[in-house]
Design an enzyme around this catalytic site. Structure first.
Site, PDB file in Angstrom:
ATOM      1  N   LYS A  63      -2.538 -78.701  39.658  1.00  0.00           N
ATOM      2  CA  LYS A  63      -1.665 -78.019  40.604  1.00  0.00           C
ATOM      3  C   LYS A  63      -1.994 -78.480  42.022  1.00  0.00           C
ATOM      4  O   LYS A  63      -3.026 -78.129  42.579  1.00  0.00           O
ATOM      5  CB  LYS A  63      -1.834 -76.498  40.537  1.00  0.00           C
ATOM      6  CG  LYS A  63      -0.727 -75.805  41.312  1.00  0.00           C
ATOM      7  CD  LYS A  63      -1.110 -74.441  41.841  1.00  0.00           C
ATOM      8  CE  LYS A  63      -1.569 -74.443  43.271  1.00  0.00           C
ATOM      9  NZ  LYS A  63      -0.594 -74.836  44.281  1.00  0.00           N
TER      10      LYS A  63
ATOM     11  N   GLU B   6     -15.447 -76.213  44.658  1.00  0.00           N
ATOM     12  CA  GLU B   6     -15.804 -76.801  45.965  1.00  0.00           C
ATOM     13  C   GLU B   6     -15.110 -75.952  47.012  1.00  0.00           C
ATOM     14  O   GLU B   6     -13.879 -75.864  47.010  1.00  0.00           O
ATOM     15  CB  GLU B   6     -15.276 -78.232  46.082  1.00  0.00           C
ATOM     16  CG  GLU B   6     -15.820 -79.208  45.085  1.00  0.00           C
ATOM     17  CD  GLU B   6     -17.217 -79.666  45.397  1.00  0.00           C
ATOM     18  OE1 GLU B   6     -17.818 -79.166  46.383  1.00  0.00           O
ATOM     19  OE2 GLU B   6     -17.723 -80.496  44.646  1.00  0.00           O
TER      20      GLU B   6
ATOM     21  N   CYS C  90     -13.641 -79.764  55.053  1.00  0.00           N
ATOM     22  CA  CYS C  90     -14.679 -78.816  54.638  1.00  0.00           C
ATOM     23  C   CYS C  90     -16.060 -79.225  55.145  1.00  0.00           C
ATOM     24  O   CYS C  90     -16.949 -78.393  55.243  1.00  0.00           O
ATOM     25  CB  CYS C  90     -14.677 -78.677  53.122  1.00  0.00           C
ATOM     26  SG  CYS C  90     -14.711 -80.256  52.306  1.00  0.00           S
TER      27      CYS C  90
ATOM     28  N   GLU D 251     -15.451 -70.293  59.287  1.00  0.00           N
ATOM     29  CA  GLU D 251     -14.827 -71.612  59.169  1.00  0.00           C
ATOM     30  C   GLU D 251     -13.455 -71.548  59.828  1.00  0.00           C
ATOM     31  O   GLU D 251     -12.626 -70.727  59.447  1.00  0.00           O
ATOM     32  CB  GLU D 251     -14.682 -71.985  57.693  1.00  0.00           C
ATOM     33  CG  GLU D 251     -14.083 -73.363  57.519  1.00  0.00           C
ATOM     34  CD  GLU D 251     -13.932 -73.750  56.060  1.00  0.00           C
ATOM     35  OE1 GLU D 251     -13.452 -72.927  55.273  1.00  0.00           O
ATOM     36  OE2 GLU D 251     -14.293 -74.886  55.714  1.00  0.00           O
TER      37      GLU D 251
HETATM   38  P1  NAP Z   1      -6.776 -72.227  49.369  1.00  0.00           P
HETATM   39  O1  NAP Z   1      -5.841 -71.295  50.001  1.00  0.00           O
HETATM   40  O2  NAP Z   1      -7.920 -71.684  48.635  1.00  0.00           O
HETATM   41  O3  NAP Z   1      -5.884 -73.121  48.416  1.00  0.00           O
HETATM   42  C1  NAP Z   1      -6.440 -74.085  47.558  1.00  0.00           C
HETATM   43  C2  NAP Z   1      -5.610 -74.165  46.311  1.00  0.00           C
HETATM   44  O4  NAP Z   1      -5.679 -72.933  45.613  1.00  0.00           O
HETATM   45  C3  NAP Z   1      -4.121 -74.404  46.578  1.00  0.00           C
HETATM   46  O5  NAP Z   1      -3.604 -75.252  45.590  1.00  0.00           O
HETATM   47  C4  NAP Z   1      -3.554 -73.006  46.454  1.00  0.00           C
HETATM   48  O6  NAP Z   1      -2.179 -72.968  46.125  1.00  0.00           O
HETATM   49  C5  NAP Z   1      -4.388 -72.459  45.341  1.00  0.00           C
HETATM   50  N1  NAP Z   1      -4.373 -71.000  45.287  1.00  0.00           N
HETATM   51  C6  NAP Z   1      -4.060 -70.126  46.278  1.00  0.00           C
HETATM   52  N2  NAP Z   1      -4.142 -68.860  45.825  1.00  0.00           N
HETATM   53  C7  NAP Z   1      -4.525 -68.936  44.524  1.00  0.00           C
HETATM   54  C8  NAP Z   1      -4.793 -67.967  43.513  1.00  0.00           C
HETATM   55  N3  NAP Z   1      -4.703 -66.674  43.756  1.00  0.00           N
HETATM   56  N4  NAP Z   1      -5.171 -68.400  42.287  1.00  0.00           N
HETATM   57  C9  NAP Z   1      -5.298 -69.716  42.039  1.00  0.00           C
HETATM   58  N5  NAP Z   1      -5.038 -70.672  42.953  1.00  0.00           N
HETATM   59  C10 NAP Z   1      -4.662 -70.290  44.179  1.00  0.00           C
HETATM   60  O7  NAP Z   1      -7.414 -73.246  50.377  1.00  0.00           O
HETATM   61  P2  NAP Z   1      -6.649 -74.231  51.353  1.00  0.00           P
HETATM   62  O8  NAP Z   1      -6.215 -73.375  52.473  1.00  0.00           O
HETATM   63  O9  NAP Z   1      -5.655 -75.037  50.636  1.00  0.00           O
HETATM   64  O10 NAP Z   1      -7.798 -75.245  51.783  1.00  0.00           O
HETATM   65  C11 NAP Z   1      -8.679 -74.947  52.794  1.00  0.00           C
HETATM   66  C12 NAP Z   1     -10.031 -74.597  52.233  1.00  0.00           C
HETATM   67  O11 NAP Z   1     -10.485 -75.559  51.304  1.00  0.00           O
HETATM   68  C13 NAP Z   1     -11.096 -74.521  53.273  1.00  0.00           C
HETATM   69  O12 NAP Z   1     -11.851 -73.357  53.113  1.00  0.00           O
HETATM   70  C14 NAP Z   1     -11.970 -75.737  53.010  1.00  0.00           C
HETATM   71  O13 NAP Z   1     -13.280 -75.647  53.429  1.00  0.00           O
HETATM   72  C15 NAP Z   1     -11.842 -75.905  51.556  1.00  0.00           C
HETATM   73  N6  NAP Z   1     -12.122 -77.279  51.153  1.00  0.00           N
HETATM   74  C16 NAP Z   1     -13.292 -77.527  50.496  1.00  0.00           C
HETATM   75  C17 NAP Z   1     -13.613 -78.807  50.102  1.00  0.00           C
HETATM   76  C18 NAP Z   1     -14.890 -79.089  49.360  1.00  0.00           C
HETATM   77  O14 NAP Z   1     -15.003 -80.128  48.772  1.00  0.00           O
HETATM   78  N7  NAP Z   1     -15.848 -78.194  49.345  1.00  0.00           N
HETATM   79  C19 NAP Z   1     -12.734 -79.853  50.375  1.00  0.00           C
HETATM   80  C20 NAP Z   1     -11.559 -79.577  51.046  1.00  0.00           C
HETATM   81  C21 NAP Z   1     -11.262 -78.271  51.414  1.00  0.00           C
HETATM   82  P3  NAP Z   1      -1.058 -72.885  47.277  1.00  0.00           P
HETATM   83  O15 NAP Z   1      -1.046 -74.194  47.909  1.00  0.00           O
HETATM   84  O16 NAP Z   1       0.185 -72.619  46.558  1.00  0.00           O
HETATM   85  O17 NAP Z   1      -1.475 -71.783  48.175  1.00  0.00           O
END
Ligand code: NAP
Ligand code: MG
Length: 498
Positions: free
Chosen positions: A191, A267, A302, A401
């Site tokens: 996804k 992650e 991140c 963050e």
């Molecule tokens: P996010 O809101 O957690 O979304 C990540 C993914 O999860 C998206 O595909 C999202 O879908 C999906 N998602 C949202 N709600 C969900 C639920 N209830 N159940 C299952 N899946 C769900 O994060 P983001 O805003 O896209 O990304 C930013 C974050 O990612 C930051 O905190 C960053 O630090 C972290 N990040 C971490 C790494 C690492 O390697 N550690 C790398 C990159 C980013 P939708 O798009 O439809 O909302």
């Protein structure tokens, strides 16, 4: 990839053809609900195209197809050499379509074309080839046994593995998950983030062309709360790999517990420190790296080093250098290769970043560079790289963050204090350290509680080094390296009487 001009990219990007369907069981299909969503260009606010919006029924259909493929062995039991050839071909196809993918990524995410052509897309191709090359080189083992039995330890694919992706490095994160998942013989359901599905949907077409058998790879665009949740709660899926926020990661752990105890590999976020020790002679180099560390990818990263922790004796001179280097980072149209900073992913996220800037001011932080939205007339979500001096470790921007171009500068007196500030966070993804003293480097690298520590540079390592976080930055997950191939397998001991 050769870099072209803004005019060239602007004209060519108008001719792009988008894949907007899901990939289920080897076919490009509309979602069962018939619903669609619009994806928007963050640099203009204009809609790009409509994409099919999958439902939980589509998750079940994809799982059935993936399960059938896994059970009949069309991929899971294919000879390692053949699986390797197909994934290498996929890597090569990504390179062949590199410019198209780079422009698509820029339109959909606001990331600079410079980064997409020079980094994300070539890295994506390389990631598929690297994990593919490992397929027939990883070895199982025999143990000493007891002399009366043959004792083997073998690894087997997990089964059907889901991957939920973020929007900040869209196709690259797809590769970080998918390459080792597929290389290890699993079937996959992916996804992409709703905000940035286009390049992952193009990947679906290229995977078919490369010869990945039907059902092995399924790609479902749509909303996280619907599809992501259905994947989390699925009663059969063996594992779920996730990159995204700590909040959603924790929800997926709950889903696992409430369903089938699927393996969950997370992650998540980061609030990464960059420490500058007083012995550093080449402060220009350190400043250049510190700027890259915080502002690369507009801070939507991140591992963004959003906390600069500088020895008080060199803070003023170092900060001056950081400001000078920051001026070299041009913000603007991400299709213009001179810009190293593009648009933030969406308007609401930009507003969150601007709120953090206001909070930092209210709490007594002093802006020494940037601080504003710019280029509003373009309709895009542009924020200047912003630097705050006078931050203390208890302030909001030192703790949360932000995921935007905002740097918090703090000072310390002793090594102990520097380490205390650096480690005083719920996160532990990456840390950078600058020192000219070898013993200090070794001592502090060990004392920093983070999955990756880079010394005298800002880095995440490369494909050969495991990438993942301590504390609330990760959960039993390492992307990249042979660890990634291994983590998508189960260990089996075979104990055989002679
Ligand atoms: P996010 O809101 O957690 O979304 C990540 C993914 O999860 C998206 O595909 C999202 O879908 C999906 N998602 C949202 N709600 C969900 C639920 N209830 N159940 C299952 N899946 C769900 O994060 P983001 O805003 O896209 O990304 C930013 C974050 O990612 C930051 O905190 C960053 O630090 C972290 N990040 C971490 C790494 C690492 O390697 N550690 C790398 C990159 C980013 P939708 O798009 O439809 O909302
Ligand atoms: Mg978009």
């Amino acid at each position: 990839m050769e870099l072209k001009t803004r005019e060239y990219y602007t004209e060519q990007s108008r001719k792009l053809k988008f894949s907007t369907k899901a990939l289920i069981d080897g076919k490009l299909v509309e979602s069962s609900s018939g619903e669609k969503f619009v994806t928007v260009n963050p640099a203009t606010g204009e809609p790009i195209t409509e994409i099919t919006s999958c439902s939980s029924d589509d998750v079940y259909a994809a799982e059935k197809a993936a399960r059938k493929a896994f059970n009949d062995g069309r991929w899971s039991k294919m000879s390692p050499a053949s699986r390797k050839d197909i994934l290498i071909k996929l890597g090569n196809l990504i390179d062949e379509h590199g410019e198209e993918l780079a422009m698509m990524e820029t339109l959909d995410s606001g990331k600079p074309i410079y980064d997409n052509t020079q980094g994300d897309i070539p890295d994506t191709a390389m990631t598929f080839r690297w994990h593919a090359e490992a397929i027939d080189k990883l070895e199982d083992s025999m143990t000493a046994g007891d002399g009366e039995h043959v004792s083997m330890v073998v690894r087997e694919p997990l089964g059907v593995v889901g991957a939920i992706l973020p929007w900040n490095f869209p196709i690259q994160m797809a590769a970080w998950k998918l390459a080792p998942i597929l290389a290890s013989g699993n079937s996959a359901i992916v996804k992409p983030a709703k905000l940035t599905s286009l390049t992952t949907l193009k990947l679906a077409e290229l995977a078919m062309e490369a010869g990945i058998p039907d059902g092995v790879l399924n790609i479902l665009p749509g909303s996280g709360s619907v599809i992501g949740n259905a994947m989390g709660m699925h009663p059969e899926l063996e594992a779920l790999a996730f990159t995204g926020s700590t909040e959603v990661g924790k929800q997926l752990l709950e889903c696992s517990g409430r369903s089938n105890a699927k393996r969950v590999l997370l992650e998540m976020g980061g609030k990464n420190p960059c420490i500058i020790m007083p012995d550093v002679k080449d402060l220009d180099h350190a400043a250049e790296e510190a700027v890259n560390a915080v502002f690369w990818n507009m801070g939507e990263n991140c591992t963004s080093n959003s906390r600069l922790i500088v020895h008080e004796s060199i803070k003023d001179v170092f900060l001056e250098k950081v400001i000078e280097k920051t001026k070299e980072w041009k913000t603007g149209d991400p299709l213009d290769p001179v810009n190293h900073l593009g648009a933030l992913i969406e308007k609401s996220h930009m507003e969150t970043v601007l709120r953090y800037i206001k909070t930092a001011k209210d709490e007594g932080g002093k802006i020494v560079y940037g601080g504003n939205r710019i280029l509003a007339e373009t309709g895009g979500n542009f924020v200047e790289p912003t630097i705050f001096d006078g931050i203390t470790p208890d302030m909001t921007i030192a703790r949360e963050e932000i995921f935007g171009p905002v740097l918090a500068v703090m000072t310390f007196k002793t090594e102990e204090e520097a380490l205390h500030i650096a480690n005083d966070t719920q996160y532990g993804l990456q840390a950078s350290l600058f020192t000219d003293d070898l013993a200090t480097a070794h001592r502090m690298a060990r004392a920093l509680r983070a999955g990756t520590v880079s010394v005298n540079c800002y880095a995440e390592g490369d494909i050969s080094t495991p990438f993942g976080g301590f504390k609330q930055s990760g959960f039993f997950s390492r992307d990249n390296s042979l660890w990634a191939n291994r983590q998508y397998t189960e260990l089996k001991s075979i104990w055989m009487q002679m």
